[in-house]
Write an enzyme that holds these catalytic residues in place. Structure first.
Site, short mmCIF file in Angstrom:
data_model
loop_
_atom_site.label_atom_id
_atom_site.label_comp_id
_atom_site.label_asym_id
_atom_site.label_seq_id
_atom_site.Cartn_x
_atom_site.Cartn_y
_atom_site.Cartn_z
N SER A 298 41.27 37.82 45.73
CA SER A 298 41.20 36.77 44.71
C SER A 298 42.49 36.03 44.42
CB SER A 298 40.66 37.36 43.40
OG SER A 298 39.30 37.72 43.54
N LYS B 124 45.35 33.63 34.40
CA LYS B 124 43.93 33.80 34.67
C LYS B 124 43.25 34.39 33.44
CE LYS B 124 40.95 35.93 38.25
NZ LYS B 124 40.99 36.75 39.48
N SER C 208 38.64 34.89 43.21
CA SER C 208 38.16 34.49 41.91
C SER C 208 39.19 33.72 41.08
CB SER C 208 37.70 35.73 41.12
OG SER C 208 38.78 36.63 40.90
#
Length: 455
Positions: free
Chosen positions: A182, A80, A158
């Site tokens: 997330s 990420k 996210s």
């Protein structure tokens, strides 16, 4: 990866690599080629081709020389866009950090997985500054849910790119962060296993924060076994401590308040069917109200969410300057709400949080875990959320509701695919336990995984 290796788990790929049937160099070439040619180019924000090829070549040499670093050697991983990668700025899904100072070193967990022999192939997209559970990104594009065949649907956030990269078969695992859901939300929306570790289980050095009192990390992958292996490596362990429990030794409590409110019929049906299979397999199940759930939402309504307060502290200078104009308007609006949160309100919320953590822990039996739907709905259509900010706020709140309970109460949690709901989209079952009960949680999730997924 070629069709031969698309969608394989870490465990499946490891067997091929360790046996010499699959060379890490060939595997990483397949992964990079699949990423470059995949129809959705919003998944990755940066490919690490040179690094990936060097790490794969080193892995190949080790394996040929009989010096394997373990079961993860040669396995591709995506990160990420919150994890520091040496030589690159950490952009956190935002264009305002594109010219930030490059990181001098990898984040600690990036180093840990490299030490285990894993191959970093790239950085993946995310909600800007990790501040949304939906996964929309106006700067780098929104990765589309690869399991949707009727309309374009959101990936969840996210850690949006992390989920889509794994669900699309581009990599077998991606590492995300989880402040309000997330890791678990996009895993549920994309039919994956998503493990949110206890806060503090891994080093956070080199990880761009959102709210330090809530931030945690974890892998998005295809099986609990994969999560167990990656978890061990992220802590510098060569041998996982979690095994596989027997279903008959597991006890689950299902909350009767909050988590099923306004849930879609398909989600309820998939979840209840899974409970039926678990019960038939010998898992003990009871239902109970958790007054702490109502209380935590009450205190957030009164004092403001912890994540919003801490995000505002982190970004208040950015919001007061010209950078705000280049940020996602929805992230700006949500973060600015933190300006209204008082110090008294913030401290009061922390005090109530501590009380509720103890209260809930006292109600759980030995080796008992909490289970409910990860999200009360399946992945919604993208277009209406892009067009209507009011709808975006409403859906974002509903999407985060179930998972943020675990962050507030400092739980660890695993989202498991447990069937399908509306439009044939995946439904997730969230199994959670108290902080630092990760080994027991992972062992229990491993015990029920096949039971949950079947059907």
């Amino acid at each position: 990866m070629t069709q031969t290796h698309l969608g394989k788990s870490i465990a499946q790929l490891s067997v091929l690599i360790q046996s010499g049937s699959l060379d890490p160099v060939a595997l990483v070439e397949e992964s990079l080629d699949a990423i470059r040619t995949y129809k959705d180019q919003a998944i990755f924000t940066r490919l690490l081709e040179v690094r990936a090829k060097e790490e794969a070549a080193a892995s190949s040499r080790r394996l040929r020389g009989g010096r394997s670093r373990g079961l993860l050697d040669g396995i591709p991983v995506a990160w990420k866009d919150l994890f520091a990668i040496a030589g690159l700025p950490t952009t956190a899904g935002s264009i305002v950090l594109a010219d930030a100072e490059p990181a001098q070193d990898d984040a600690d967990v990036v180093k840990a997985l490299k030490a285990a022999g894993m191959v970093a192939v790239g950085r993946v997209n995310m909600s800007e500054f990790a501040f949304s559970g939906l996964g929309l990104n106006p700067h780098y594009g929104t990765p589309l849910n690869p399991l949707a065949f009727d309309v374009a649907r959101i990936p969840g956030g996210s850690s949006s790119g992390s989920a889509v990269a794994v669900a699309a078969g581009l990599v077998p695992v991606s590492i995300g962060t989880d402040t309000g859901g997330s890791v678990r939300i996009p895993s549920a929306f994309n039919g994956l296993v998503g493990y949110k570790a206890s806060r503090g289980r891994y080093s956070m050095a080199g990880v761009f924060p959102l709210a330090t009192s809530l931030d945690s990390l974890g892998p998005l992958c295809r099986s609990v076994q994969d999560a167990i292996w990656v978890d061990a490596a992220m802590r510098g362990r060569f041998v996982p401590e979690a095994g596989r429990a027997e279903p008959t030794a597991l006890s689950i409590v299902v909350p009767t308040n909050v988590v099923m409110d306004n849930a879609e019929d398909g989600v309820i049906a998939a979840f209840e069917a899974t409970l039926g299979r678990l019960s038939a397999a010998g898992v003990k199940i009871r239902r109970a109200a958790f007054p702490a759930f109502d209380r935590l939402f009450q205190v957030m309504a009164e004092n403001g969410p912890l994540a919003t307060a801490e995000a505002f502290v982190l970004h208040h200078r950015r919001l007061a300057g010209p950078e705000a104009e280049a940020m996602d308007r929805r992230v700006v609006a949500r973060t600015r709400l933190g300006e209204k949160i008082t110090l008294i309100g913030y401290l009061e919320t922390l005090k109530v949080r501590e009380q509720l953590i103890k209260e809930v822990a006292a109600t759980l039996g030995s080796n008992e875990f909490i289970a409910y739907p990860t999200v009360a709905h399946v992945a919604p259509a993208l277009a209406p959320l892009e067009a209507d900010d009011e709808l975006f706020v409403k859906v974002n709140g509903r999407t985060l509701r179930n998972t943020l309970i675990g962050n507030f109460l400092d739980w660890c949690g695993v989202s498991l695919p447990c069937g399908t709901g509306d439009a044939g989209m995946p439904v997730g079952l969230l199994l959670s336990g108290p902080k630092d009960h990760d080994e027991q949680l992972l062992s229990s999730a491993s015990a029920i995984e096949n039971i949950a997924v079947v059907g």
